[in-house]
Design a protein around this motif. Structure first.
Motif, PDB file in Angstrom:
ATOM      1  N   GLU A   1     -33.612  43.226  91.962  1.00 34.33           N
ATOM      2  CA  GLU A   1     -33.365  41.889  92.480  1.00 34.33           C
ATOM      3  C   GLU A   1     -34.709  41.204  92.687  1.00 34.33           C
ATOM      4  O   GLU A   1     -35.715  41.854  92.957  1.00 34.33           O
TER       5      GLU A   1
ATOM      6  N   PRO B   1     -30.169  38.629  98.386  1.00 33.65           N
ATOM      7  CA  PRO B   1     -30.398  39.844  97.600  1.00 33.65           C
ATOM      8  C   PRO B   1     -29.854  41.062  98.346  1.00 33.65           C
ATOM      9  O   PRO B   1     -29.330  40.959  99.442  1.00 33.65           O
TER      10      PRO B   1
ATOM     11  N   GLY C   1     -29.107  38.581  91.290  1.00 33.34           N
ATOM     12  CA  GLY C   1     -29.172  38.035  92.633  1.00 33.34           C
ATOM     13  C   GLY C   1     -28.106  36.973  92.810  1.00 33.34           C
ATOM     14  O   GLY C   1     -27.195  36.856  91.993  1.00 33.34           O
TER      15      GLY C   1
END
Length: 913
Positions: free
Chosen positions: A841, A22, A877
């Motif tokens: 994310e 991430p 992500g």
């Protein structure tokens, strides 16, 4: 490529579902130390100075000179279209002409030229920018328009922008001085954020002269894009920063400021100095609201530069306390009394040591010695007496901290006494603060104290201040951990009913409710109020009085008259039927004469609540322009709102916070005036008022004056509510500076095997369960998750997992309670909003022994719903290609999978919410 793969493999395994790689912001929130999204601002590898020149009396020339003189080891590109070389280095006409990547661009050119240069930087892929130029928002609408254009360019291209009117950034340990300050800064462990260029220059000069170093210095200037919240965010994870000093002149985004402040204060001390009073607030009251905000954020506020560095040195020592009872030891009576006077002024309690402590010391003292606090160990005290006094007091359970004073008298050995105090303080679990008064005779002693990292000062007052900061930090840290819910679950308020009454008033273009309406809104939120019947004629008033029971109070009912008594609109102790009708006519006549323009809706008839010893206060809910709603308690005074001497706190409140507010409000009253039952009934009322503040953004002011405390608890005898159409916002609780705990998200689930689960947002008190959950993962899973071997979670990591800001992130925990066993976390789904405010994310982790039961999918679905409700548009992500199960889960949830030939081991996943 190898670095990317290593990071990906380190985070995830087949046993621990999770997103790979991430954003840096996400790693930061989860406690891992990846690069922050502002790292190119503070730690660039290449810098372009736009407006560079050979003139050291100009901003562009000075900043280029400082970067060179500081020993910057990266690439440096002077930009000046009119020169081929600047300060011995080749010059470039513009950033886009530079053929190599530029991490940071510094703009020191006239305001009118900044936008074009910044656009060139953005289109060239520059990582961050500092605008040192002045002449923007402060010069009127034209300047404000120029500044808005800069912000639009920066945010369109995801280019972090510091400034305009910024002094720049310094990272002494990196040999990086991207500022136009003349003072040099040495490396240290304290970071400085200062909004004012002049003040920042002065602090740097002071620090340079006093051997005080910094880990980082940044000047946000106008804070048009990167503001205090962003800078605090970076410093919260900066390993070289152990504490933070903040000088602020104005707050442009209270939510972001407090969010960053709370994030940083969770893991390291933050000391705040603000110039003047809250510009947009009501004078001293606005300043008290600022105090309440700093307290709620877990930081410490100071009022002078000396206090700023006193607090920094003290808190940097890492001392912690459990109370605020101070013992003072001195070899002279005068300094001890000075310390005691200062303690009383600062609200620091002087300890009352046990009799056994004094008995242990009596054998060392002359026969005429008198034990007391401050403890005068007399002018002939040597190191043995200092050591014995310190040891005895530090072992006393009634003492929380120790201030040791010394004056260099003829029989005194300052160095030996300092060594004795240092030895006594070793291993002590209580803070020891020293004050060796004088100059040359104690210079060597101060060197010893400094080498031992013992906080030491030159006057008793500063020594007491140092302890007061430790006590304030400890108290505010307890406040920081509070996460109040927005509304009571046991007796939920009728929020919809209250809103309909307010909407009715706004629909009639009224900005004030009638007394009857105001009390109805309060009843909807279960706030105790005295009954009231509105009468539109003398006959109606008589019926109302007989219904309620004589005697009664009668008050004009008008949305236009907040001060009823001031216009003859109040009659108290109306005792018989004849007097009721007469009072009605008199009130109407006097009010019409005094306020012919006012709308009169009748007379409110209320029971007369009399008591043998009436105890009354006023409770206020009002709106600060910077920090939004605040709740206050003050003396009950007719017509004053807000009241002088008001004690304030920011909502949402829980029992702990409400009791602290009540304690402060009542602490000046004689002990016999207010009972414990009075205080508790007031706490219950404040909790309900807090719910009003959270759920009714249209409410801009509520004044309950007076609130009577007595056998029936706290009861509002009179109430006034002002309302206003709220500004459009997609965020619930967007009107508040602190987001309340989202208790409405809690759900009860049942797994396929019949196990019952509670799924809710994480709370600070979940720290032990979170620790057990993470440490209960297999060693392999823990390694994959944190990228290195983890046997125990550090306190910083635990704080980041559990003490979250619900406005910027959310962590949903699934909690199981097996029969006869303690509850435990078995799954966590988390998102963190990206700086763009539109995307986030996420990560998902499930306990090793509870895979394949569908919990991961359900947690992700609930997390996506929460992100959508928050106003986020995209969840994204990257997933390791080998993690087929995670990829299947993402596909099933509607994520789009994007493969990259340059990184075949990683798959990007992205879903529009």
């Amino acid at each position: 490529m190898l670095e990317t793969l290593a990071a990906t493999v380190a985070l995830f395994s087949c046993k621990s579902l999770g997103l790979a790689r991430p954003s840096p912001r996400f790693f930061r929130e989860l406690g891992t130390l990846k690069r922050h999204y502002l790292h190119k601002l503070f730690e660039p590898r290449s810098v372009a100075v736009i407006g560079a020149s050979d003139r050291l009396d100009g901003v562009g020339g000075r900043v280029l000179h400082n970067i060179i003189e500081g020993g910057f080891e990266g690439e440096l590109y002077p930009v000046n279209p009119n020169r081929e070389a600047v300060q011995g280095r080749a010059a470039w006409p513009r950033v886009s002409a530079i053929s190599r990547p530029v991490d940071l661009a510094i703009l020191a050119i006239p305001a009118a030229s900044v936008a074009a240069a910044l656009r060139d930087c953005a289109e060239s892929g520059v990582g961050a920018a500092i605008v040192m130029s002045a002449g923007f928002g402060e010069i009127g609408s034209a300047g404000a328009g120029l500044q808005a254009e800069l912000v639009d360019i920066a945010r369109t291209h995801d280019l972090p922008l510091l400034g305009p009117n910024s002094l720049g950034v310094l990272r002494p340990a990196w040999h990086f001085n991207a500022s136009f300050a003349k003072s040099r800064s040495r490396p240290g462990k304290v970071a400085l954020l200062a909004q004012s260029v002049g003040f920042c220059n002065a602090l740097l000069d002071w620090a340079d002269s006093n051997d005080f170093g910094f880990s980082a210095v940044a000047s946000p200037g106008a804070a048009s894009d990167v503001d205090f919240g962003d800078l605090l965010d970076f410093l919260s994870v900066d390993a070289s920063t152990h504490s933070v000093l903040v000088y602020v002149e104005r707050i442009t985004d209270a939510r972001a400021f407090l969010s960053g402040l709370r994030m940083t204060a969770r893991v390291k001390p933050v000391i705040v100095l603000k110039s003047g009073r809250n510009e947009a607030g009501d004078g001293a009251l606005g300043d008290r609201v600022f105090d309440a905000a700093i307290e709620r954020a877990g930081a410490v506020r100071v009022n002078t530069v000396h206090q700023l560095f006193t607090a920094a040195r003290t808190l940097l020592a890492g001392t912690r306390i459990t109370g605020q009872r101070l013992a003072v030891v001195s070899n002279a009576g005068g300094p001890g009394r000075m310390a005691a006077d200062r303690a009383r002024r600062r609200g620091v309690s002087l300890a009352s040591p046990n009799a056994g402590t004094y008995a242990a010391l009596r054998a060392l003292m002359p026969t005429h010695w008198q034990p007391d606090n401050p403890l005068d160990i007399l002018g002939d005290a040597g190191p043995e007496r200092y050591a014995a006094a310190c040891k005895a007091l530090l072992e006393d359970s009634e003492v929380d901290g120790l201030l040791v004073l010394l004056t260099p008298q003829g029989m005194t050995d300052p160095e030996a006494c300092a060594a004795a105090v240092i030895e006594a303080a070793k291993g002590a679990r209580k803070p020891v603060v020293a004050c060796w008064m004088g100059q040359d005779l104690v210079a060597r002693s101060r060197e010893l104290l400094a080498a031992a990292r013992l906080p030491h000062f030159t006057s008793p007052e500063r020594g007491v201040d140092a302890f007061a900061y430790i006590a304030a930090y400890r108290r505010n840290q307890a406040v920081l951990l509070q996460v109040p819910p927005p509304a009571s679950e046991e007796q939920p308020p009728d929020i919809e009913g209250a809103r309909l009454m307010i909407e009715n008033a706004l629909g009639e273009r009224r900005e004030a409710l009638t007394t009857t309406e105001a009390k109805a809104v309060l009843r909807a939120f279960r706030v105790p109020v005295s009954p009231a019947i509105n009468a539109s004629s003398p006959a109606d008033a008589l019926v109302a009085a007989e219904t309620l029971g004589l005697p009664v109070a009668m008050k004009v009912n008008s949305p236009d008259i907040p001060r009823k008594a001031a216009v003859g609109g109040v009659r108290l102790r109306v005792r018989d039927a004849h007097e009721v009708r007469t009072a009605y006519r008199d009130i109407i006549a006097q009010v019409k004469a005094a306020r012919p323009d006012a709308r009169i809706n009748g007379i409110s008839v209320e029971p007369l609540l009399e008591a043998d010893d009436p105890r009354e206060v006023a409770v206020v809910l009002a709106r600060d322009p910077a920090f939004g709603p605040y709740i206050g308690i003050g003396a009950a005074r007719d017509g004053l709102s807000p009241m002088a001497g008001l004690q304030v706190a920011l909502p949402p409140l829980n029992g702990f916070l409400a009791r602290e507010l009540v304690r402060r409000a009542l602490e000046g009253a004689p002990p016999e005036t207010f009972s414990e039952a009075d205080a508790e009934s007031l706490v219950a009322m404040l909790m309900r008022v807090s719910e009003l503040a959270c759920e009714l953004p249209e409410l801009v002011e509520l004044t309950m004056n007076p609130v009577r405390l007595g056998g029936d608890g706290a009861v509002a005898l009179d109430a006034r509510i002002a309302v206003h159409t709220r500004e459009a916002s997609t965020r619930r609780y967007g009107h508040m500076a602190i987001h309340p705990y989202p208790s409405a998200m809690a759900e009860h689930w049942q797994l396929a095997d019949g196990s019952d689960l509670l799924v809710r947002p994480i709370r600070p008190e979940d720290a032990e369960m979170e620790r057990a959950f993470v440490e209960g993962l297999s060693p392999e899973s823990r390694y994959y998750r944190f990228m290195y071997r983890v046997d125990k979670l550090s306190p910083m990591m635990l704080a980041r997992f559990t003490q979250i800001d619900y406005d910027r992130e959310l962590a949903l925990v699934a909690i199981a309670t097996p029969d006869g066993l303690a509850p435990r976390i078995i799954g966590v789904a988390r998102y963190v909003a990206n700086p763009d405010g539109e995307s986030c994310e996420f990560a998902l982790t499930i306990a090793d022994d509870l895979q394949h039961q569908g919990m991961g999918r359900r947690l992700m679905q609930q997390l996506m719903n929460a992100a959508r409700d928050r106003g986020l548009e995209v969840m994204e992500g990257e997933v390791l290609t080998a993690n087929r199960r995670m990829l299947r889960l993402c596909e099933g949830l509607g994520f789009r999978l994007v493969y990259n030939r340059e990184e075949p081991d990683v798959v990007a996943v992205r879903r529009h919410l």
